[in-house]
Motif scaffolding. Structure first.
Motif, PDB file in Angstrom:
ATOM      1  N   LYS A  47       0.825  -1.221   0.000  1.00  0.00           N
ATOM      2  CA  LYS A  47       0.000   0.000   0.000  1.00  0.00           C
ATOM      3  C   LYS A  47       0.853   1.262   0.000  1.00  0.00           C
ATOM      4  O   LYS A  47       0.342   2.341  -0.302  1.00  0.00           O
ATOM      5  CB  LYS A  47      -0.940  -0.007   1.209  1.00  0.00           C
ATOM      6  CG  LYS A  47      -1.963  -1.149   1.198  1.00  0.00           C
ATOM      7  CD  LYS A  47      -2.907  -1.070   2.363  1.00  0.00           C
ATOM      8  CE  LYS A  47      -2.227  -1.340   3.690  1.00  0.00           C
ATOM      9  NZ  LYS A  47      -1.701  -2.731   3.793  1.00  0.00           N
ATOM     10  N   GLN A  48       2.114   1.134   0.346  1.00  0.00           N
ATOM     11  CA  GLN A  48       3.006   2.291   0.402  1.00  0.00           C
ATOM     12  C   GLN A  48       3.739   2.529  -0.919  1.00  0.00           C
ATOM     13  O   GLN A  48       4.522   3.475  -1.023  1.00  0.00           O
ATOM     14  CB  GLN A  48       4.035   2.093   1.525  1.00  0.00           C
ATOM     15  CG  GLN A  48       3.443   1.808   2.892  1.00  0.00           C
ATOM     16  CD  GLN A  48       2.514   2.920   3.350  1.00  0.00           C
ATOM     17  OE1 GLN A  48       2.827   4.104   3.204  1.00  0.00           O
ATOM     18  NE2 GLN A  48       1.370   2.552   3.911  1.00  0.00           N
ATOM     19  N   LEU A  49       3.475   1.698  -1.902  1.00  0.00           N
ATOM     20  CA  LEU A  49       4.215   1.769  -3.156  1.00  0.00           C
ATOM     21  C   LEU A  49       3.309   2.156  -4.317  1.00  0.00           C
ATOM     22  O   LEU A  49       2.094   1.948  -4.279  1.00  0.00           O
ATOM     23  CB  LEU A  49       4.855   0.404  -3.452  1.00  0.00           C
ATOM     24  CG  LEU A  49       5.852  -0.103  -2.411  1.00  0.00           C
ATOM     25  CD1 LEU A  49       6.213  -1.548  -2.703  1.00  0.00           C
ATOM     26  CD2 LEU A  49       7.101   0.769  -2.398  1.00  0.00           C
ATOM     27  N   LYS A  50       3.908   2.704  -5.349  1.00  0.00           N
ATOM     28  CA  LYS A  50       3.181   3.016  -6.571  1.00  0.00           C
ATOM     29  C   LYS A  50       2.932   1.725  -7.347  1.00  0.00           C
ATOM     30  O   LYS A  50       3.644   0.737  -7.189  1.00  0.00           O
ATOM     31  CB  LYS A  50       3.988   3.991  -7.434  1.00  0.00           C
ATOM     32  CG  LYS A  50       4.243   5.336  -6.777  1.00  0.00           C
ATOM     33  CD  LYS A  50       5.104   6.210  -7.679  1.00  0.00           C
ATOM     34  CE  LYS A  50       5.405   7.549  -7.027  1.00  0.00           C
ATOM     35  NZ  LYS A  50       6.287   8.394  -7.879  1.00  0.00           N
ATOM     36  N   ALA A  51       1.916   1.768  -8.221  1.00  0.00           N
ATOM     37  CA  ALA A  51       1.572   0.581  -9.002  1.00  0.00           C
ATOM     38  C   ALA A  51       2.758   0.095  -9.818  1.00  0.00           C
ATOM     39  O   ALA A  51       3.008  -1.123  -9.920  1.00  0.00           O
ATOM     40  CB  ALA A  51       0.384   0.879  -9.910  1.00  0.00           C
ATOM     41  N   GLU A  52       3.513   1.021 -10.391  1.00  0.00           N
ATOM     42  CA  GLU A  52       4.670   0.637 -11.199  1.00  0.00           C
ATOM     43  C   GLU A  52       5.729  -0.063 -10.352  1.00  0.00           C
ATOM     44  O   GLU A  52       6.368  -1.021 -10.803  1.00  0.00           O
ATOM     45  CB  GLU A  52       5.283   1.867 -11.873  1.00  0.00           C
ATOM     46  CG  GLU A  52       4.373   2.556 -12.879  1.00  0.00           C
ATOM     47  CD  GLU A  52       3.336   3.476 -12.238  1.00  0.00           C
ATOM     48  OE1 GLU A  52       3.370   3.647 -10.991  1.00  0.00           O
ATOM     49  OE2 GLU A  52       2.491   4.005 -12.974  1.00  0.00           O
ATOM     50  N   GLU A  53       5.919   0.411  -9.136  1.00  0.00           N
ATOM     51  CA  GLU A  53       6.882  -0.214  -8.239  1.00  0.00           C
ATOM     52  C   GLU A  53       6.423  -1.618  -7.850  1.00  0.00           C
ATOM     53  O   GLU A  53       7.235  -2.557  -7.795  1.00  0.00           O
ATOM     54  CB  GLU A  53       7.069   0.646  -6.994  1.00  0.00           C
ATOM     55  CG  GLU A  53       7.748   1.976  -7.255  1.00  0.00           C
ATOM     56  CD  GLU A  53       7.792   2.864  -6.038  1.00  0.00           C
ATOM     57  OE1 GLU A  53       8.820   3.541  -5.829  1.00  0.00           O
ATOM     58  OE2 GLU A  53       6.793   2.902  -5.267  1.00  0.00           O
ATOM     59  N   ARG A  54       5.131  -1.770  -7.591  1.00  0.00           N
ATOM     60  CA  ARG A  54       4.604  -3.092  -7.243  1.00  0.00           C
ATOM     61  C   ARG A  54       4.794  -4.074  -8.398  1.00  0.00           C
ATOM     62  O   ARG A  54       5.164  -5.228  -8.178  1.00  0.00           O
ATOM     63  CB  ARG A  54       3.128  -2.997  -6.857  1.00  0.00           C
ATOM     64  CG  ARG A  54       2.869  -2.293  -5.537  1.00  0.00           C
ATOM     65  CD  ARG A  54       1.459  -2.538  -5.044  1.00  0.00           C
ATOM     66  NE  ARG A  54       0.451  -1.957  -5.908  1.00  0.00           N
ATOM     67  CZ  ARG A  54      -0.091  -0.750  -5.744  1.00  0.00           C
ATOM     68  NH1 ARG A  54       0.304   0.007  -4.722  1.00  0.00           N
ATOM     69  NH2 ARG A  54      -1.020  -0.302  -6.563  1.00  0.00           N
TER      70      ARG A  54
END
Length: 208
Positions: A47-54
């Motif tokens: 939840k702390q990350l951007k979609a691209e990072e995930r």
């Protein structure tokens, strides 16, 4: 971020789920066994990350974990056994699918149904503390988001492409206007969309 509790002694699997608080769609869970010396600079609670990072982390985890698995429990089963039990069932299904049998299970949250007599440890906000749980949170979240994206076009009025089934005001307004879709959890209440009072009607029913 610390390493898992006992990975230097036991083969440990981290577990987490995604979609527990949603109005629609399945709940997903993942189980991940990481190498003992695993480390990553940005891996944390999904939840702390951007979609691209995930998405990038998902590939990294799948390529570097000793074993990983993702499982789901659909909305009909959620209605039948309640969301808490469904979350545990999804975690158990993920653990069942691991290619390596763990000796200890590390679980995000404060409750868990014992799995195959294996010892387990529950950790509140564990996805922000332990790599294996964080990795499981990434896989559960990305696989569930991918599923919701696939079905979003079937019922565009609910805007699942952006809310992924979570109870945003627009989503709750759409349910109040159009009723439930075939993917909605019928046992979940939709309250006044101007109030942040969404509560699953059966979310805290204990296992029996």
């Amino acid at each position: 971020m610390l390493l898992p509790y006992y990975q230097d002694v036991f083969v440990e699997a981290g577990c987490d789920e995604a979609g527990r608080g949603c109005l629609a769609g399945p709940v997903f869970a993942a189980a991940v066994i990481l190498p003992r010396d695993f480390s990553h600079n940005i891996l944390t609670d999904s939840k702390q990350l951007k979609a691209e990072e995930r998405d990038e982390l998902r590939v990294f985890i799948e390529n570097n974990a000793l074993a990983w698995a993702v499982a789901e429990v659909d909305h009909e089963e959620i209605d039948r056994i309640n969301i808490l039990n469904a979350s545990f069932l999804a975690m158990h299904k993920a653990l069942d699918s691991l290619s390596i049998r763990p000796e200890h299970v590390l679980v995000d949250g404060n409750r868990f149904k014992k799995y195959c007599e294996l010892p387990h440890t529950c950790v509140v906000k564990g996805d922000g503390k332990y790599f294996s749980i964080a990795a499981a949170s990434i896989l559960a979240k990305t696989y569930r988001d991918e599923f919701m994206q696939r079905i979003a076009g079937l019922h565009p009025e609910y805007e699942w492409h952006s809310n992924k089934g979570y109870p945003t005001i627009k989503h709750r307004n759409a349910v109040l206007k159009h009723g439930f879709s075939p993917y909605h959890r019928k046992t979940f209440r939709v309250t006044d969309p101007q109030l942040d009072l969404f509560q699953p009607s059966n979310a805290d029913v204990e296992l029996v």
